[in-house]
Design a protein around this motif. Structure first.
Motif, PDB file in Angstrom:
ATOM      1  N   PHE A   1       0.842  -1.196   0.000  1.00 37.22           N
ATOM      2  CA  PHE A   1       0.000   0.000   0.000  1.00 37.22           C
ATOM      3  C   PHE A   1       0.872   1.239   0.000  1.00 37.22           C
ATOM      4  O   PHE A   1       1.888   1.295   0.694  1.00 37.22           O
ATOM      5  CB  PHE A   1      -0.890   0.041   1.253  1.00 37.22           C
ATOM      6  CG  PHE A   1      -1.935  -1.030   1.276  1.00 37.22           C
ATOM      7  CD1 PHE A   1      -2.960  -1.034   0.344  1.00 37.22           C
ATOM      8  CD2 PHE A   1      -1.889  -2.044   2.224  1.00 37.22           C
ATOM      9  CE1 PHE A   1      -3.928  -2.022   0.351  1.00 37.22           C
ATOM     10  CE2 PHE A   1      -2.849  -3.040   2.248  1.00 37.22           C
ATOM     11  CZ  PHE A   1      -3.872  -3.030   1.314  1.00 37.22           C
TER      12      PHE A   1
ATOM     13  N   GLU B   1       0.314   5.658  -0.194  1.00 36.69           N
ATOM     14  CA  GLU B   1      -0.683   6.732  -0.281  1.00 36.69           C
ATOM     15  C   GLU B   1      -0.476   7.615  -1.510  1.00 36.69           C
ATOM     16  O   GLU B   1      -1.337   8.420  -1.856  1.00 36.69           O
ATOM     17  CB  GLU B   1      -0.664   7.586   0.985  1.00 36.69           C
ATOM     18  CG  GLU B   1       0.629   8.307   1.196  1.00 36.69           C
ATOM     19  CD  GLU B   1       0.595   9.247   2.402  1.00 36.69           C
ATOM     20  OE1 GLU B   1      -0.493   9.608   2.852  1.00 36.69           O
ATOM     21  OE2 GLU B   1       1.676   9.607   2.874  1.00 36.69           O
TER      22      GLU B   1
ATOM     23  N   SER C   1      -0.903  -1.200  -4.417  1.00 32.47           N
ATOM     24  CA  SER C   1      -2.165  -0.458  -4.384  1.00 32.47           C
ATOM     25  C   SER C   1      -1.835   0.998  -4.057  1.00 32.47           C
ATOM     26  O   SER C   1      -1.402   1.314  -2.953  1.00 32.47           O
ATOM     27  CB  SER C   1      -3.078  -1.068  -3.320  1.00 32.47           C
ATOM     28  OG  SER C   1      -4.227  -0.279  -3.163  1.00 32.47           O
TER      29      SER C   1
ATOM     30  N   LYS D   1      -9.061   4.290   0.840  1.00 28.27           N
ATOM     31  CA  LYS D   1      -8.814   4.399  -0.606  1.00 28.27           C
ATOM     32  C   LYS D   1      -9.895   5.257  -1.238  1.00 28.27           C
ATOM     33  O   LYS D   1     -10.894   5.566  -0.620  1.00 28.27           O
ATOM     34  CB  LYS D   1      -8.874   3.013  -1.259  1.00 28.27           C
ATOM     35  CG  LYS D   1      -7.777   2.073  -0.863  1.00 28.27           C
ATOM     36  CD  LYS D   1      -7.681   0.973  -1.892  1.00 28.27           C
ATOM     37  CE  LYS D   1      -7.876  -0.392  -1.261  1.00 28.27           C
ATOM     38  NZ  LYS D   1      -7.611  -1.473  -2.226  1.00 28.27           N
TER      39      LYS D   1
ATOM     40  N   GLU E   1      -2.508   5.316  -3.949  1.00 28.14           N
ATOM     41  CA  GLU E   1      -3.506   6.213  -3.349  1.00 28.14           C
ATOM     42  C   GLU E   1      -4.287   5.478  -2.259  1.00 28.14           C
ATOM     43  O   GLU E   1      -5.500   5.611  -2.142  1.00 28.14           O
ATOM     44  CB  GLU E   1      -4.444   6.794  -4.423  1.00 28.14           C
ATOM     45  CG  GLU E   1      -3.713   7.735  -5.380  1.00 28.14           C
ATOM     46  CD  GLU E   1      -4.653   8.478  -6.293  1.00 28.14           C
ATOM     47  OE1 GLU E   1      -5.175   9.526  -5.880  1.00 28.14           O
ATOM     48  OE2 GLU E   1      -4.869   7.998  -7.427  1.00 28.14           O
ATOM     49  N   SER E   2      -3.551   4.667  -1.518  1.00 24.14           N
ATOM     50  CA  SER E   2      -4.150   3.858  -0.456  1.00 24.14           C
ATOM     51  C   SER E   2      -3.405   4.158   0.837  1.00 24.14           C
ATOM     52  O   SER E   2      -2.241   3.811   0.975  1.00 24.14           O
ATOM     53  CB  SER E   2      -4.011   2.374  -0.784  1.00 24.14           C
ATOM     54  OG  SER E   2      -4.511   2.113  -2.079  1.00 24.14           O
TER      55      SER E   2
END
Lengths: 111, 591
Positions: B32, B34, B80, B98, B82-83
């Motif tokens: 993950f 962001e 993943s 998300k 933008e998580s």
């Protein structure tokens, strides 16, 4: 962007700057252009905009500070939604970007 | 709730490295991050990295990032973006925020376009690696919140990722490697750097990084800090002042600079909140740059199954973060039974040795805050370098890379023990000797013959190697130097030879400009200078393309005039009539 002396057109290490599609957005009602997909903050900086918001209590200006979504100094009202981190949010055609006063789009009346 | 074998939080150098190692053993790995793109801070690093071959030395950071992404893709790592991980709960449950796209109902109602909403998702893993990195520290001087004051990393993000200069004229606070490297990058992006300021009495980062900034004419102000940043709505200027040994301002020492940007590079703090939340035992001693988890060599925290690697476990650099990540990935694979103990151990110790190699020398974590007076070789270190950013003329001769010889030869102005050895490998003629201990200062191999290929100049991540021919023809010498600016000078151009301190010392003529894929964007400029400047001229400036500030341009003009007036170089054969003519024109133009 043509006309912006802050855009790096050619870099000694990175070469030509890759630019997306040129798009128009509004900043406090004023039309500006930027490249699709770049952070809103980058487009604003290139257009000469430095103040993103004024704080709620003391009404002091804030702008880009960390540029990686940590500090929230660069938040603005984007398409009506307040507290949008402009350094992390990709620019899109027709976006409505407004200076944020506290959490509102209107300057508060100072007593 | 989705389940995977390993969740990695953070797709930076350590997170991706760990994910690669784990995925290679067949584990299901989910990373993950962001951000909108993976790679963490690697893609902002445009300088060549230090270390040796195994540490990807002399490769630029963003290229290492590209290699890492390719490797992750090949290994089947799922990222993943933008998580944002907002919590780690008992039994290794991870909560992620998300964005979800809600499509327009039928597209006919313009009032209801597709919209993005935040939503929260739950995941569970058998192991978690926290590789969240670090964030920039700040100093709260008067005016620190004004638009135009920003982290050095923010400036780097704007110019190197988004192609936008943070401003036109910048003052940098902080002389650690971040402050030094970003100052140089600001110059490369075409900004002016008004000054480099640090409250500490000596430069914190690598001397070679300081030297490349100093020779561009940027003044260093050590034992100085920012008193006030001026401006109403944004920065218009800054006042610095000298501080005493207790970091108190000394009245009357104020200096003012007109700038539109102030960059702050005063260290990083680990972003360890998630680990604390997960109940990991934390170390508050401050030795890792802030609150860090207590971990073993593989990054295992006090909570079984939760690991930490990279800056979040103690501030270091991207090269060590990548190795720490690999070590954690290998150990996690072992821990979950995807890798046999024997195979894992073999790989693990290889990485461990590589990490150990990086943690050597004057800037090693264990030497932080220590006062080092001599190099490993017993040579007194340059005090001028620590105070002003460049090695003084009377100091440079004592280092083993600086020798005199007839004909072209390398001069290595590498004066501090840092783990780095690409120059040794770069020279096909074996002119450069470092040996197995990669922190040793490079020395000129006796009896070797330099052919002037320039590979060492381009391979030096610190841009500290020059090719010098101290006598080419009557009264003339040639210096070949690394050059990473635009516009690139052309053979025949005339300008100034600049000293290590960035002051014009003589007129110089560009005789050769070499670029090559092997040099990786470092151009090799050969300038002709008067013979007595062979060991002094270390940079070239054309007349008006001075990136370091207006004052330098003015200085160039004055100095140039002085040179021709006092006749110190006017009679030299390498000062052609054309050069003198051109200078006259230039003075005229500048007035």
């Amino acid at each position: 962007m043509a006309g912006s002396d802050l855009r790096i057109s050619e870099h000694p290490i990175l070469g030509q700057t890759k630019e997306g599609r040129e798009v128009t957005f509004t900043y406090d009602g004023r039309p500006l252009t930027g490249y699709e997909g770049e952070p809103i903050a980058a487009a604003l900086r290139a257009a000469g905009v430095m103040v993103h918001r004024y704080t709620a209590k003391k009404h002091t200006p804030r702008g880009i500070f960390c540029a990686i979504g940590r500090c929230t100094d660069c938040v603005m009202i984007v398409d009506g939604e307040p507290n949008v981190r402009t350094c992390m949010t990709p620019l899109r055609e027709g976006m409505k970007v407004q200076t944020q006063y506290g959490v509102s789009s209107r300057p508060e009346v100072t007593p | 709730m989705k389940r995977v074998d390993l969740i990695v939080i953070g797709a930076g150098p350590s997170g991706l490295s760990a994910a690669i190692e784990a995925a290679k053993t067949g584990m299901s790995v989910l990373v993950f991050d962001e951000n909108a793109r993976p790679g963490g801070q690697l893609f902002k690093q445009i300088h060549k990295f230090f270390g040796s071959k195994e540490h990807k030395a002399k490769i630029r950071g963003f290229v290492i990032g590209q290699q890492l992404l390719k490797e992750a893709e090949d290994a089947g790592v799922q990222v993943s973006l933008e998580s944002t991980v907002i919590g780690i709960y008992p039994e290794r449950e991870v909560v992620v925020r998300k964005y979800v796209e809600t499509p327009a109902a039928d597209g006919t109602d313009p009032q209801e376009p597709s919209s993005r909403h935040e939503a929260v998702f739950h995941y569970k893993a058998d192991a978690i690696l926290v590789a969240t990195g670090a964030s920039e520290n700040m100093v709260m001087f008067d005016g620190w919140t004004l638009p135009g004051v920003m982290g050095a990393g923010a400036a780097q993000t704007l110019m190197n990722l988004h192609g936008v200069r943070p401003g036109k004229r910048v003052l940098m606070l902080g002389s650690g490697n971040v402050g030094l490297v970003v100052s140089f990058q600001l110059l490369q992006a075409g900004c002016q750097v008004a000054a480099l300021v640090d409250a500490a009495p000596k430069i914190g980062g690598y001397g070679v990084h300081a030297a490349k900034v100093a020779r561009c004419g940027v003044p260093f102000y050590l034992s100085h800090t920012i008193k006030k940043v001026e401006g109403t709505n944004h920065v218009t200027g800054v006042t610095i002042a000298e501080v005493d040994s207790h970091f108190q301002f000394i009245p009357g020492t104020e200096k003012h600079f007109d700038v539109d940007t102030v960059c702050v590079a005063v260290g990083l703090s680990p972003m360890s909140q998630l680990l604390k939340m997960a109940g990991c035992e934390m170390d508050n001693s401050g030795k890792g740059g802030g609150q860090i988890p207590v971990v073993d060599a593989a990054g295992q925290t006090s909570v079984p199954g939760i690991f930490a690697a990279g800056d979040v476990a103690g501030i270091e650099e991207a090269s060590s973060a990548m190795i720490e990540g690999r070590m954690a990935g290998i150990r996690i694979a072992e821990y979950l039974g995807y890798e046999t103990k024997e195979a894992g151990e073999a790989e693990f110790s290889k990485e461990e040795a590589s990490l150990e190699g990086l943690r050597q020398g004057m800037f090693a974590p264990q030497n932080r805050g220590m006062k080092i007076e001599k190099t490993e070789e017993g040579i007194p270190i340059s005090t001028n370098l620590l105070k002003h950013g460049f090695v003084a003329d009377d100091e440079i001769g004592r280092f083993p890379g600086v020798t005199h010889k007839a004909g072209i030869h390398p001069v290595m102005e590498c004066t501090q023990n840092i783990p780095c050895n690409p120059c040794q490998d770069a020279c096909a003629k074996h002119c450069i000797h470092i040996g197995l201990n990669i922190t040793a200062l490079p020395a000129v191999e006796e009896g070797s013959t330099c052919i002037g290929c320039g590979m060492c100049v381009a391979s030096c991540s610190g841009q500290a190697i020059f090719l010098v021919n101290e006598h080419t023809k009557e009264g003339c010498a040639e210096v070949t130097l690394p050059y990473e600016f635009l516009p690139l000078p052309k053979a025949g151009d005339e300008g100034f030879g600049m000293s290590r301190s960035g002051k014009p010392v003589c007129r110089a003529k560009v005789v050769k400009v070499r670029t090559s894929k092997a040099f990786d964007h470092t151009a090799l400029l050969t300038i002709e200078v008067p013979e007595d400047m062979a060991m002094k001229a270390r940079f070239y400036r054309s007349r008006l393309e001075c990136t370091g500030g207006d004052s330098v341009i003015a200085q160039s003009r004055i100095k140039g005039a002085e040179v021709s007036q006092n006749g110190a170089t006017g009679d030299r054969p390498c000062e052609s009539k054309a050069a003198a003519e051109s200078e006259k024109r230039e003075e005229g133009a500048a007035i």
